[in-house]
Motif scaffolding. Structure first.
Motif, PDB file in Angstrom:
ATOM      1  N   VAL A   1     116.059  65.059  75.993  1.00 43.74           N
ATOM      2  CA  VAL A   1     114.670  64.600  76.013  1.00 43.74           C
ATOM      3  C   VAL A   1     114.575  63.168  75.490  1.00 43.74           C
ATOM      4  N   ALA A   2     115.318  62.863  74.416  1.00 40.91           N
ATOM      5  CA  ALA A   2     115.286  61.518  73.838  1.00 40.91           C
ATOM      6  C   ALA A   2     115.788  60.490  74.846  1.00 40.91           C
ATOM      7  N   ARG A   3     116.901  60.798  75.537  1.00 38.18           N
ATOM      8  CA  ARG A   3     117.446  59.873  76.543  1.00 38.18           C
ATOM      9  C   ARG A   3     116.460  59.685  77.690  1.00 38.18           C
ATOM     10  N   LEU A   4     115.829  60.788  78.080  1.00 38.60           N
ATOM     11  CA  LEU A   4     114.852  60.712  79.170  1.00 38.60           C
ATOM     12  C   LEU A   4     113.670  59.829  78.785  1.00 38.60           C
ATOM     13  N   HIS A   5     113.163  59.992  77.565  1.00 39.97           N
ATOM     14  CA  HIS A   5     112.026  59.186  77.118  1.00 39.97           C
ATOM     15  C   HIS A   5     112.374  57.705  77.084  1.00 39.97           C
ATOM     16  N   ILE A   6     113.542  57.372  76.591  1.00 38.18           N
ATOM     17  CA  ILE A   6     113.947  55.964  76.516  1.00 38.18           C
ATOM     18  C   ILE A   6     114.096  55.373  77.913  1.00 38.18           C
ATOM     19  N   SER A   7     114.745  56.111  78.806  1.00 38.29           N
ATOM     20  CA  SER A   7     114.961  55.621  80.179  1.00 38.29           C
ATOM     21  C   SER A   7     113.643  55.394  80.904  1.00 38.29           C
ATOM     22  N   LEU A   8     112.737  56.360  80.779  1.00 36.62           N
ATOM     23  CA  LEU A   8     111.459  56.229  81.489  1.00 36.62           C
ATOM     24  C   LEU A   8     110.559  55.185  80.835  1.00 36.62           C
ATOM     25  N   LEU A   9     110.712  54.969  79.531  1.00 37.95           N
ATOM     26  CA  LEU A   9     109.936  53.914  78.883  1.00 37.95           C
ATOM     27  C   LEU A   9     110.395  52.540  79.386  1.00 37.95           C
TER      28      LEU A   9
ATOM     29  N   ALA B   1     101.677  53.276  73.402  1.00 41.08           N
ATOM     30  CA  ALA B   1     100.711  54.199  72.803  1.00 41.08           C
ATOM     31  C   ALA B   1     100.543  55.453  73.654  1.00 41.08           C
ATOM     32  N   SER B   2     100.659  55.316  74.983  1.00 47.40           N
ATOM     33  CA  SER B   2     100.513  56.483  75.859  1.00 47.40           C
ATOM     34  C   SER B   2     101.641  57.484  75.629  1.00 47.40           C
ATOM     35  N   SER B   3     102.832  56.991  75.303  1.00 51.58           N
ATOM     36  CA  SER B   3     103.950  57.885  74.989  1.00 51.58           C
ATOM     37  C   SER B   3     103.655  58.665  73.712  1.00 51.58           C
ATOM     38  N   TRP B   4     103.149  57.958  72.694  1.00 51.47           N
ATOM     39  CA  TRP B   4     102.774  58.616  71.442  1.00 51.47           C
ATOM     40  C   TRP B   4     101.644  59.614  71.656  1.00 51.47           C
ATOM     41  N   SER B   5     100.615  59.190  72.391  1.00 50.15           N
ATOM     42  CA  SER B   5      99.453  60.049  72.627  1.00 50.15           C
ATOM     43  C   SER B   5      99.839  61.301  73.396  1.00 50.15           C
ATOM     44  N   ALA B   6     100.726  61.152  74.386  1.00 46.95           N
ATOM     45  CA  ALA B   6     101.157  62.306  75.187  1.00 46.95           C
ATOM     46  C   ALA B   6     101.855  63.343  74.311  1.00 46.95           C
TER      47      ALA B   6
ATOM     48  N   GLY C   1     102.105  68.384  72.249  1.00 47.77           N
ATOM     49  CA  GLY C   1     102.549  69.087  71.063  1.00 47.77           C
ATOM     50  C   GLY C   1     103.996  68.851  70.730  1.00 47.77           C
ATOM     51  N   LYS C   2     104.834  68.656  71.726  1.00 50.31           N
ATOM     52  CA  LYS C   2     106.251  68.373  71.519  1.00 50.31           C
ATOM     53  C   LYS C   2     106.731  67.463  72.642  1.00 50.31           C
ATOM     54  N   PRO C   3     107.840  66.732  72.430  1.00 47.69           N
ATOM     55  CA  PRO C   3     108.349  65.840  73.487  1.00 47.69           C
ATOM     56  C   PRO C   3     109.056  66.596  74.600  1.00 47.69           C
ATOM     57  N   PHE C   4     108.414  66.710  75.748  1.00 39.49           N
ATOM     58  CA  PHE C   4     108.982  67.342  76.929  1.00 39.49           C
ATOM     59  C   PHE C   4     109.045  66.319  78.057  1.00 39.49           C
TER      60      PHE C   4
ATOM     61  N   LEU D   1     107.588  71.594  80.837  1.00 39.33           N
ATOM     62  CA  LEU D   1     106.409  71.930  80.036  1.00 39.33           C
ATOM     63  C   LEU D   1     106.763  72.946  78.961  1.00 39.33           C
ATOM     64  N   PRO D   2     106.013  72.982  77.864  1.00 43.50           N
ATOM     65  CA  PRO D   2     106.270  73.971  76.821  1.00 43.50           C
ATOM     66  C   PRO D   2     105.789  75.356  77.243  1.00 43.50           C
ATOM     67  N   LEU D   3     106.474  75.976  78.213  1.00 40.40           N
ATOM     68  CA  LEU D   3     106.045  77.274  78.726  1.00 40.40           C
ATOM     69  C   LEU D   3     106.585  78.426  77.877  1.00 40.40           C
ATOM     70  N   THR D   4     107.511  78.104  76.960  1.00 38.53           N
ATOM     71  CA  THR D   4     108.011  79.121  76.057  1.00 38.53           C
ATOM     72  C   THR D   4     107.361  78.960  74.693  1.00 38.53           C
ATOM     73  N   ALA D   5     107.503  79.959  73.875  1.00 41.72           N
ATOM     74  CA  ALA D   5     106.784  79.946  72.593  1.00 41.72           C
ATOM     75  C   ALA D   5     107.172  78.793  71.705  1.00 41.72           C
ATOM     76  N   PHE D   6     108.450  78.419  71.705  1.00 43.50           N
ATOM     77  CA  PHE D   6     108.910  77.377  70.792  1.00 43.50           C
ATOM     78  C   PHE D   6     109.369  76.140  71.525  1.00 43.50           C
ATOM     79  N   GLY D   7     109.178  76.071  72.832  1.00 39.31           N
ATOM     80  CA  GLY D   7     109.536  74.883  73.594  1.00 39.31           C
ATOM     81  C   GLY D   7     111.034  74.662  73.701  1.00 39.31           C
ATOM     82  N   ILE D   8     111.855  75.727  73.549  1.00 35.97           N
ATOM     83  CA  ILE D   8     113.304  75.569  73.662  1.00 35.97           C
ATOM     84  C   ILE D   8     113.667  75.467  75.123  1.00 35.97           C
ATOM     85  N   ALA D   9     114.584  74.580  75.448  1.00 35.50           N
ATOM     86  CA  ALA D   9     114.961  74.334  76.839  1.00 35.50           C
ATOM     87  C   ALA D   9     115.469  75.612  77.492  1.00 35.50           C
TER      88      ALA D   9
END
Length: 484
Positions: free
Chosen positions: A11-19, A128-133, A138-141, A474-482
């Motif tokens: 998720v971290a790599r994906l966020h950096i690449s898309l940013l 800011a949109s990354s932070w707001s999202a 609720g979690k970085p997905f 998306l966080p479709l599971t209770a704890f957002g685990i991949a």
């Protein structure tokens, strides 16, 4: 099954690449806009700079006072200052650039300095949109990673001197901060949260008038959260509701009273002048405005230039890039809420945030309809105010295809790129009747640089999305685990 640590790294790599992709896409569009809008080409931008000039002289502009700043001795089309009704915060931000660049004696250099400030505001809005999202989801997905790309793809974010971007940035922060408070129990509100919240609410009415309804909606959602949480602590009510509201009133009431005295309206609109000089229809009733298809084509054209939507089949791009993804996003939100209905606290927070986003979209549409009804222009730039809402719903829409969301994002970006190429085709090459007669090779290379950066940004987005296809969008599971 992937480990939680592996998923977090992905998720971290994906966020950096898309940013990174977001910055490239945004800057590519900015370069093209600066090319197609040479300095002092647009009367709108000229009046924005005139507002900054008048503010630097110690006073606010008036409508019939006209423009006072005309360093190139241009023939202005109208002897009015129709930017006078806008609050002064954006122009206060631009005053240092105006003065430091010595715009009075070097107007071209001054415009570029102020355009640079505008571009910085756009980059801040993307960040800011990354932070707001993340606060909204609720979690970085994967969904939160896609949001900055979609925000950066908004063709209404200007690189020229227009006051839309600061207001958009403010709404992005307001919605993110509201989501942060909703996801926190009232007794857990930190001093930092309350300070940032009070600061955003206090200055929101000074960005644009249309920011006020969004601010009120966010405040209402915080009040509902306090009521549902059965908060009886007076200190929390004072610091999260009463104090921010009082600060907002104190900071801006003087400006809106001034507008009312000048125009007879708290918004400062001049419908009679618009009808006489611009040929605007000021006699529409609400039903006529509601069923005017051109209103929707123009107002929801977030991801293509108006010259593209004006084509015979331009409305198809509006449907493909805006309406369909919004519909899919709405469905995806309902699906997510249904799956999480058994988790009471999470469900309550998610439902409240979903309602806030729906009301922000519906309320802004209603506000724009009222503006259109009285002779206003149904321009998509007014919807750039809620760019974060569009981006969140569209990103959610892609998540309806858990195994193919990367492909869905890629197709959407390809369509957006097609709309951008079509825009360039319509306005290029520059002719004697165009915006830049005898354009130099310098401008040609700048334009090509803009196109290349958009293509490169799109390519990075596709590659990065493909790398992230193995985890849940998306966080479709209770704890957002991949999940596999």
């Amino acid at each position: 099954m992937f480990s939680k640590k592996s998923s977090t790294s992905q998720v971290a790599r994906l966020h950096i690449s898309l940013l990174i992709a977001s910055f490239l896409i945004y800057l590519g569009g900015q370069i093209w806009q600066c090319v197609s809008w040479p300095p002092f080409y647009s009367f709108d931008e000229t009046l924005e700079i005139d507002y900054v000039y008048q503010l630097s002289q110690g006073h606010l502009p008036t409508f019939f006072g006209g423009a006072e700043f005309n360093p190139l001795d241009l023939q202005y089309p109208y002897d009015v200052q129709w930017r006078y009704q806008h609050p002064p915060l954006f122009y206060l931000v631009q005053v240092p650039a105006f003065l430091l660049a010595d715009t009075l004696h070097h107007p071209i250099r001054g415009i570029w300095a102020m355009r640079f400030v505008e571009t910085v505001l756009g980059i801040l809005a993307i960040i800011a949109s990354s932070w707001s999202a993340r606060k909204v989801i609720g979690k970085p997905f994967a969904v939160t990673a896609m949001v900055p790309v979609i925000v950066a793809s908004n063709r209404c974010f200007p690189s020229v001197v227009l006051n839309y971007t600061l207001a958009s940035l403010w709404v992005i922060l307001l919605i993110g901060m509201t989501a942060s408070l909703i996801r926190t129990t009232p007794n857990g509100f930190s001093g930092k949260q309350l300070f940032v919240w009070s600061f955003l609410v206090a200055l929101a009415p000074l960005t644009r008038t249309s920011t006020i309804p969004i601010m009120c909606l966010c405040g209402l959602m915080v009040i509902i959260h306090l009521v549902l949480s059965k908060c009886r602590t007076l200190r929390i009510w004072l610091t999260s509701v009463i104090l921010p509201l009082l600060l907002a009133i104190v900071s801006s009431v003087w400006f809106y009273i001034r507008l009312y005295r000048l125009s007879g309206s708290f918004t400062g609109t001049q419908p009679e002048w618009s009808s006489t000089h611009l040929g605007r229809n000021t006699h529409l009733n609400f039903t006529q405005a509601l069923f005017d298809k051109d209103f929707y084509i123009s107002s929801f054209a977030q991801y293509q230039n108006s010259s593209v939507t004006g084509l015979r089949y331009g409305w198809l791009l509006v449907i493909a890039l805006t309406f369909l993804p919004l519909f899919f996003g709405f469905v995806a939100c309902i699906v997510t809420l249904f799956k999480k209905r058994h988790f009471r606290q999470t469900f309550q927070s998610d439902a409240s945030i979903f309602i806030m986003l729906v009301l922000a979209l519906a309320g802004t549409t209603f506000q724009q309809l009222l503006f259109f009804k009285q002779g206003g222009n149904p321009n998509a730039v007014y919807f750039s105010l809620i760019s974060i809402v569009f981006a969140l719903f569209i990103a959610y829409g892609f998540s309806l295809f858990p195994r193919w969301w990367a492909a869905a994002l890629s197709i959407w970006l390809a369509l957006r790129g097609f709309a951008f190429a079509l825009e360039i085709h319509i306005r290029w090459p520059f002719s004697s009747e165009g915006t830049m007669a005898g354009a130099s090779q310098y401008w040609v290379w700048l334009t090509l640089a803009g196109i290349i950066t958009v293509c490169l940004g799109t390519f990075i987005a596709i590659i990065a999305s493909a790398k992230g296809r193995k985890f849940s969008p998306l966080p479709l599971t209770a704890f957002g685990i991949a999940t596999e």
